[in-house]
Design a protein around this motif. Sequence first.
Motif, mmCIF file in Angstrom:
data_model
loop_
_atom_site.group_PDB
_atom_site.id
_atom_site.type_symbol
_atom_site.label_atom_id
_atom_site.label_comp_id
_atom_site.label_asym_id
_atom_site.label_seq_id
_atom_site.Cartn_x
_atom_site.Cartn_y
_atom_site.Cartn_z
ATOM 1 N N LYS A 86 10.439 -3.327 5.330
ATOM 2 C CA LYS A 86 10.390 -3.311 6.359
ATOM 3 C C LYS A 86 8.712 -2.664 7.181
ATOM 4 O O LYS A 86 9.044 -1.618 6.474
ATOM 5 C CB LYS A 86 11.342 -2.753 6.962
ATOM 6 N N ALA A 87 8.659 -3.730 7.955
ATOM 7 C CA ALA A 87 6.880 -2.561 8.429
ATOM 8 C C ALA A 87 6.756 -1.795 9.343
ATOM 9 O O ALA A 87 7.891 -1.763 10.291
ATOM 10 C CB ALA A 87 6.195 -4.038 9.233
ATOM 11 N N VAL A 88 5.812 -0.766 9.384
ATOM 12 C CA VAL A 88 6.194 0.115 9.791
ATOM 13 C C VAL A 88 4.968 0.128 10.483
ATOM 14 O O VAL A 88 3.899 0.183 10.346
ATOM 15 C CB VAL A 88 6.032 1.204 9.545
ATOM 16 N N THR A 89 4.584 0.991 11.972
ATOM 17 C CA THR A 89 4.138 0.760 12.516
ATOM 18 C C THR A 89 3.189 1.789 13.603
ATOM 19 O O THR A 89 3.674 2.104 13.592
ATOM 20 C CB THR A 89 3.849 -0.451 14.208
ATOM 21 N N GLY A 90 1.654 2.311 14.035
ATOM 22 C CA GLY A 90 1.674 3.029 14.187
ATOM 23 C C GLY A 90 2.060 4.604 13.525
ATOM 24 O O GLY A 90 2.606 4.633 12.944
ATOM 25 N N SER A 91 2.308 5.475 14.943
ATOM 26 C CA SER A 91 3.218 6.813 13.756
ATOM 27 C C SER A 91 4.600 7.359 14.498
ATOM 28 O O SER A 91 4.460 8.103 14.364
ATOM 29 C CB SER A 91 2.130 8.214 14.509
ATOM 30 N N HIS A 92 4.948 6.110 15.117
ATOM 31 C CA HIS A 92 6.436 6.009 15.871
ATOM 32 C C HIS A 92 7.680 5.644 14.685
ATOM 33 O O HIS A 92 7.099 4.744 14.371
ATOM 34 C CB HIS A 92 6.792 5.419 16.845
ATOM 35 N N ARG A 93 8.091 6.465 14.071
ATOM 36 C CA ARG A 93 9.535 5.979 13.279
ATOM 37 C C ARG A 93 11.015 5.823 13.570
ATOM 38 O O ARG A 93 11.469 7.065 14.467
ATOM 39 C CB ARG A 93 8.955 6.956 11.990
ATOM 40 N N ASP A 94 11.035 5.071 13.576
ATOM 41 C CA ASP A 94 12.749 5.265 14.498
ATOM 42 C C ASP A 94 14.105 5.785 13.438
ATOM 43 O O ASP A 94 12.982 6.279 12.052
ATOM 44 C CB ASP A 94 13.179 3.989 15.304
ATOM 45 N N ARG A 95 14.869 6.085 14.248
ATOM 46 C CA ARG A 95 16.135 6.787 12.887
ATOM 47 C C ARG A 95 16.833 6.060 11.914
ATOM 48 O O ARG A 95 16.603 6.699 10.281
ATOM 49 C CB ARG A 95 17.344 6.917 13.809
ATOM 50 N N ALA A 96 15.969 4.673 11.763
ATOM 51 C CA ALA A 96 16.151 3.856 10.216
ATOM 52 C C ALA A 96 15.439 3.374 9.510
ATOM 53 O O ALA A 96 16.356 4.492 8.969
ATOM 54 C CB ALA A 96 16.405 2.148 10.812
ATOM 55 N N PHE A 97 14.055 4.139 10.034
ATOM 56 C CA PHE A 97 12.806 4.457 9.284
ATOM 57 C C PHE A 97 13.547 6.108 7.921
ATOM 58 O O PHE A 97 13.711 5.839 7.030
ATOM 59 C CB PHE A 97 11.937 4.838 9.746
ATOM 60 N N TYR A 98 14.293 6.776 9.119
ATOM 61 C CA TYR A 98 14.250 8.030 8.825
ATOM 62 C C TYR A 98 15.853 8.223 7.510
ATOM 63 O O TYR A 98 15.715 9.550 6.995
ATOM 64 C CB TYR A 98 14.426 9.038 9.690
ATOM 65 N N LYS A 99 16.394 7.903 8.259
ATOM 66 C CA LYS A 99 17.510 6.928 7.459
ATOM 67 C C LYS A 99 17.134 6.285 5.414
ATOM 68 O O LYS A 99 18.306 6.547 4.406
ATOM 69 C CB LYS A 99 18.490 6.076 7.400
ATOM 70 N N THR A 100 16.250 5.882 5.413
ATOM 71 C CA THR A 100 15.368 4.850 4.533
ATOM 72 C C THR A 100 14.462 5.980 3.705
ATOM 73 O O THR A 100 14.374 6.420 2.828
ATOM 74 C CB THR A 100 14.482 4.536 4.981
ATOM 75 N N ALA A 101 13.525 6.824 4.394
ATOM 76 C CA ALA A 101 12.853 7.673 3.569
ATOM 77 C C ALA A 101 12.550 8.930 4.743
ATOM 78 O O ALA A 101 12.572 9.511 5.809
ATOM 79 C CB ALA A 101 11.110 6.810 3.947
ATOM 80 N N GLN A 102 12.107 10.241 3.853
ATOM 81 C CA GLN A 102 12.420 11.548 4.154
ATOM 82 C C GLN A 102 11.522 12.003 3.176
ATOM 83 O O GLN A 102 11.100 11.674 2.184
ATOM 84 C CB GLN A 102 13.677 12.171 3.746
#
Length: 250
Positions: A67-83
């Motif tokens: 899943k591509a990430v953009t800018g500096s915003h990370r949603d909850r789904a991102f933080y469930k995947t990466a910490q």
Amino acid sequence: MLRVENLDVWFGFPPDRVDAVKSASFTVATGETFGLVGESGSGKSTILRAIAGLIPSWSGSIEVAGKAVTGSHRDRAFYKTAQMVFQDPYASLHPRHSVDAVLSETLRLQGMGDIDRRITKLLEDVGLGRGFRFRYPHQLSGGQRQRVAIARALAAEPRLLLLDEPTSALDVSVQAEILNLLSDLRQEHGLTYVMVSHDLSVVGHMCDRLAVMQHGRILEVMDVDALRRGEGQQDYTRHLIASSLGYQRA
């Protein structure tokens, strides 16, 4: 698990803009431990912070679990995947929050239920008993604080951990304990690691592959076996490896 392509990261604006990372590209396979090495200021930690959404000024492509990430915003789904686990456990924990408060808040932010049981399990996973649950950071040693920081990262049940010099602020006697803990957690939870370190012996012990950085650029990506043999393709890599061996009589 992670794909980074043509990553540029900068700070400030012209004419004072500083280009901290330049055209960095690498991939990390699921279950792999990938190292980023180089001297201070080479851009290693900056890459991790850009991936984690802590630096807004970047361009290029970052994909986490497809899943591509953009800018500096990370949603909850991102933080469930990466910490991310930070270098200094003294600074990364709130001094007025107990271990219980730190872990409870993280679990609630991730929408987790059954918090009491989860906290007990997290503390067990990082080698701390339930007796540590209501202690404050000033009541913990540096190694214990870093174990709490790792527990906080694991609370979201991520698949990718970004490790920014996770042992460099600790006493030498404690470093091996934390590295062994991270190795055990990787196996138990099927984790993928990206580890920044200036210590090539740590990278040689923990990593499968590594990228060597200098002045914001990735000079080469190599297998850890080549590192152990001292076989870098670039002069800088060979110099870095030789330097890590300490003083040698001419």
